[in-house]
Write a protein that holds these residues in place. Structure first.
Motif, PDB file in Angstrom:
ATOM      1  N   LEU A   1     -16.897  53.573  36.916  1.00 58.26           N
ATOM      2  CA  LEU A   1     -18.205  53.269  36.340  1.00 58.26           C
ATOM      3  C   LEU A   1     -18.268  53.640  34.859  1.00 58.26           C
ATOM      4  O   LEU A   1     -18.828  52.897  34.055  1.00 58.26           O
ATOM      5  CB  LEU A   1     -19.308  53.992  37.116  1.00 58.26           C
ATOM      6  N   ILE A   2     -17.682  54.765  34.507  1.00 56.53           N
ATOM      7  CA  ILE A   2     -17.657  55.183  33.095  1.00 56.53           C
ATOM      8  C   ILE A   2     -16.869  54.182  32.268  1.00 56.53           C
ATOM      9  O   ILE A   2     -17.292  53.785  31.177  1.00 56.53           O
ATOM     10  CB  ILE A   2     -17.088  56.615  32.974  1.00 56.53           C
TER      11      ILE A   2
ATOM     12  N   GLU B   1     -16.383  51.034  32.964  1.00 56.11           N
ATOM     13  CA  GLU B   1     -17.145  49.791  32.898  1.00 56.11           C
ATOM     14  C   GLU B   1     -18.275  49.891  31.871  1.00 56.11           C
ATOM     15  O   GLU B   1     -18.509  48.952  31.109  1.00 56.11           O
ATOM     16  CB  GLU B   1     -17.714  49.452  34.271  1.00 56.11           C
ATOM     17  N   VAL B   2     -18.946  51.030  31.830  1.00 51.69           N
ATOM     18  CA  VAL B   2     -20.014  51.226  30.843  1.00 51.69           C
ATOM     19  C   VAL B   2     -19.434  51.197  29.430  1.00 51.69           C
ATOM     20  O   VAL B   2     -20.016  50.585  28.526  1.00 51.69           O
ATOM     21  CB  VAL B   2     -20.773  52.544  31.105  1.00 51.69           C
ATOM     22  N   ASP B   3     -18.292  51.828  29.220  1.00 47.44           N
ATOM     23  CA  ASP B   3     -17.651  51.800  27.903  1.00 47.44           C
ATOM     24  C   ASP B   3     -17.293  50.371  27.505  1.00 47.44           C
ATOM     25  O   ASP B   3     -17.477  49.971  26.354  1.00 47.44           O
ATOM     26  CB  ASP B   3     -16.399  52.683  27.889  1.00 47.44           C
ATOM     27  N   SER B   4     -16.781  49.604  28.456  1.00 48.30           N
ATOM     28  CA  SER B   4     -16.442  48.208  28.184  1.00 48.30           C
ATOM     29  C   SER B   4     -17.683  47.399  27.808  1.00 48.30           C
ATOM     30  O   SER B   4     -17.660  46.605  26.863  1.00 48.30           O
ATOM     31  CB  SER B   4     -15.767  47.597  29.412  1.00 48.30           C
ATOM     32  N   ILE B   5     -18.755  47.623  28.529  1.00 49.75           N
ATOM     33  CA  ILE B   5     -20.002  46.909  28.236  1.00 49.75           C
ATOM     34  C   ILE B   5     -20.541  47.311  26.870  1.00 49.75           C
ATOM     35  O   ILE B   5     -21.026  46.460  26.113  1.00 49.75           O
ATOM     36  CB  ILE B   5     -21.035  47.167  29.350  1.00 49.75           C
ATOM     37  N   LYS B   6     -20.437  48.577  26.518  1.00 47.36           N
ATOM     38  CA  LYS B   6     -20.876  49.023  25.190  1.00 47.36           C
ATOM     39  C   LYS B   6     -20.077  48.323  24.098  1.00 47.36           C
ATOM     40  O   LYS B   6     -20.638  47.897  23.088  1.00 47.36           O
ATOM     41  CB  LYS B   6     -20.723  50.535  25.051  1.00 47.36           C
TER      42      LYS B   6
END
Length: 76
Positions: free
Chosen positions: A43-44, A46-51
């Protein structure tokens, strides 16, 4: 209203809303316990990728001219 009525209202208010709050906190802790560390890491990531994608999109939207075309070509 005298002080005893205020205290009674406060106790009733806390009993109603306080219980819901503690149920919510307990449920959140139960859900967090179900997620193991590998899922958290996924999840971390994925959030970094989305950012990162959001930063790129902001650049594409706000930049003008040649830089926009270069960014779009790099994304292809």
């Amino acid at each position: 209203m005298d002080i005893s009525n205020i205290i009674i209202v406060a106790i009733v208010f806390f009993a109603i809303f306080g219980a819901d709050f503690f149920k919510y906190r307990l449920r959140m802790k139960q859900l967090e316990a179900k997620i193991d560390s590998s899922d958290k890491m996924k999840l971390i990531d994925e959030v970094d990728s989305i950012k990162h994608r959001l930063v790129v999109l902001e650049k594409v939207i706000t930049d003008k001219g040649y830089e926009v075309n270069e960014e779009i070509n790099k994304l292809k």
